[in-house]
Design an enzyme around this catalytic site. Structure first.
Site, PDB file in Angstrom:
ATOM      1  CE  LYS A 153      -2.238  -0.398   3.910  1.00  0.00           C
ATOM      2  NZ  LYS A 153      -1.618  -1.581   4.399  1.00  0.00           N
ATOM      3  NE  ARG A 164      -4.281  -0.475   9.737  1.00  0.00           N
ATOM      4  CZ  ARG A 164      -3.314   0.126   9.118  1.00  0.00           C
ATOM      5  NH1 ARG A 164      -3.321   1.380   8.783  1.00  0.00           N
ATOM      6  NH2 ARG A 164      -2.260  -0.655   9.143  1.00  0.00           N
ATOM      7  NE  ARG A 211       7.114  -2.862   6.178  1.00  0.00           N
ATOM      8  CZ  ARG A 211       5.814  -2.597   6.031  1.00  0.00           C
ATOM      9  NH1 ARG A 211       5.180  -1.804   5.053  1.00  0.00           N
ATOM     10  NH2 ARG A 211       4.975  -2.736   7.154  1.00  0.00           N
ATOM     11  NE  ARG A 219       6.114  -0.011   9.965  1.00  0.00           N
ATOM     12  CZ  ARG A 219       5.084  -0.045   9.366  1.00  0.00           C
ATOM     13  NH1 ARG A 219       4.972   0.321   8.293  1.00  0.00           N
ATOM     14  NH2 ARG A 219       3.921  -0.536   9.969  1.00  0.00           N
ATOM     15  NE  ARG A 260       1.944  -3.872  11.421  1.00  0.00           N
ATOM     16  CZ  ARG A 260       2.809  -3.861  10.384  1.00  0.00           C
ATOM     17  NH1 ARG A 260       3.832  -4.492  10.544  1.00  0.00           N
ATOM     18  NH2 ARG A 260       2.485  -3.155   9.373  1.00  0.00           N
TER      19      ARG A 260
HETATM   20  P1  AMP Z   1       0.764   1.115   8.750  1.00  0.00           P
HETATM   21  O1  AMP Z   1       2.072   2.008   8.560  1.00  0.00           O
HETATM   22  O2  AMP Z   1      -0.502   1.562   7.926  1.00  0.00           O
HETATM   23  O3  AMP Z   1       1.228  -0.163   8.552  1.00  0.00           O
HETATM   24  O4  AMP Z   1       0.456   1.627  10.305  1.00  0.00           O
HETATM   25  C1  AMP Z   1       1.066   1.211  11.575  1.00  0.00           C
HETATM   26  C2  AMP Z   1       0.471   1.298  12.663  1.00  0.00           C
HETATM   27  O5  AMP Z   1      -0.288   2.536  12.883  1.00  0.00           O
HETATM   28  C3  AMP Z   1      -0.743   0.388  13.009  1.00  0.00           C
HETATM   29  O6  AMP Z   1      -0.197  -0.950  12.883  1.00  0.00           O
HETATM   30  C4  AMP Z   1      -1.714   1.084  13.844  1.00  0.00           C
HETATM   31  O7  AMP Z   1      -1.228   0.659  15.180  1.00  0.00           O
HETATM   32  C5  AMP Z   1      -1.652   2.362  13.571  1.00  0.00           C
HETATM   33  N1  AMP Z   1      -2.501   2.855  12.488  1.00  0.00           N
HETATM   34  C6  AMP Z   1      -2.300   3.288  11.188  1.00  0.00           C
HETATM   35  N2  AMP Z   1      -3.555   3.695  10.544  1.00  0.00           N
HETATM   36  C7  AMP Z   1      -4.530   3.266  11.553  1.00  0.00           C
HETATM   37  C8  AMP Z   1      -5.821   3.097  11.419  1.00  0.00           C
HETATM   38  N3  AMP Z   1      -6.619   3.575  10.220  1.00  0.00           N
HETATM   39  N4  AMP Z   1      -6.741   3.003  12.273  1.00  0.00           N
HETATM   40  C9  AMP Z   1      -5.994   2.415  13.749  1.00  0.00           C
HETATM   41  N5  AMP Z   1      -4.681   2.277  13.728  1.00  0.00           N
HETATM   42  C10 AMP Z   1      -3.725   2.706  12.539  1.00  0.00           C
END
Ligand code: AMP
Length: 216
Positions: free
Chosen positions: A13, A85, A124, A157, A168
């Protein structure tokens, strides 16, 4: 134009959103990137969000919805990466778009088998400074540990560790995958196979975006 990219962790994404934002001039709204920046700057939102990110859990809907609502402006062209999400967030999004006279023009679900998602998360790496995404197997930085774009430090990360990545993925399956059913009945819904090479995924996404633009 409002585009949502949905997909499991590791579906690409972030990488695809950056490419499409550059190509079509979208504002790239990546809630994960925003949270990581807020945490680094120790802001109030960052303090609220940090434990959730560390543990691979979702930040509460109310916090996320309020944060995104503050960034959506009338007439804007947005590519939403990592938001919504949950069904609750999808409802919140529809409401905030309604307030500025907009609606979702396109939702793309990037499909990826579970095993591939786990494999990708483990390999990653990201730049701690600019967020550029690398992969130790398929796209390492030119100099070991140094970002090609900004010379920042390339790191894994915290939430890409095996245990947190698996968590996740479970959270995705429980809370985010139901969004596919939520959006699927709409004509604006499309699926793209994310297990293909990134260039092919980009071409498929571009084709859908072009078709939506042509129909507007
Ligand atoms: P990502 O970089 O999109 O994988 O997001 C990393 C982390 O940020 C996720 O595992 C959540 O802890 C938090 N996060 C990001 N976007 C959201 C969202 N829309 N709702 C809730 N938590 C989020």
């Amino acid at each position: 134009m409002i585009v949502i990219l949905l997909g499991s962790p590791g579906s690409g994404k972030g990488t695809q959103s950056k490419r499409l934002a550059d190509k079509y001039g979208f504002v790239h709204l990546a809630t994960g990137d925003i949270f990581r920046a807020e945490i680094a700057q120790k802001t109030a939102i960052g303090l609220k969000a940090q434990d959730y990110l560390k543990n691979g859990r979702l930040v509460p809907d109310s916090v996320v919805i309020e944060m995104v609502a503050g960034k959506i402006e009338t007439g804007g062209k947005y590519l939403l990466d990592g938001f919504p999400r949950t069904i609750e967030q999808a409802r919140g999004l529809a409401e905030m778009l309604g307030r500025v006279g907009a609606s979702v023009d396109l939702t793309v679900f990037l499909t990826l088998p579970r095993e591939e998602a786990i494999r990708r998360a483990a390999s990653r790496r990201i730049c701690a400074n600019c967020g550029e995404v690398y992969n130790v197997l398929s796209r390492p930085p030119k100099a070991d540990g140094v970002c090609d774009k900004c010379s920042g430090k390339v790191v894994q990360r915290d939430d890409d560790s095996e245990a947190t990545a698996a968590k996740r993925l479970m959270v995705f399956e429980d809370l985010t995958h139901p969004l596919v059913a939520y959006y699927k009945s709409e004509t604006t819904f499309h699926e793209v196979d994310a297990s293909q090479a990134p260039e092919k995924v980009e071409a498929a996404l571009s084709a859908v975006i072009e078709s939506v633009k042509a129909g507007r």
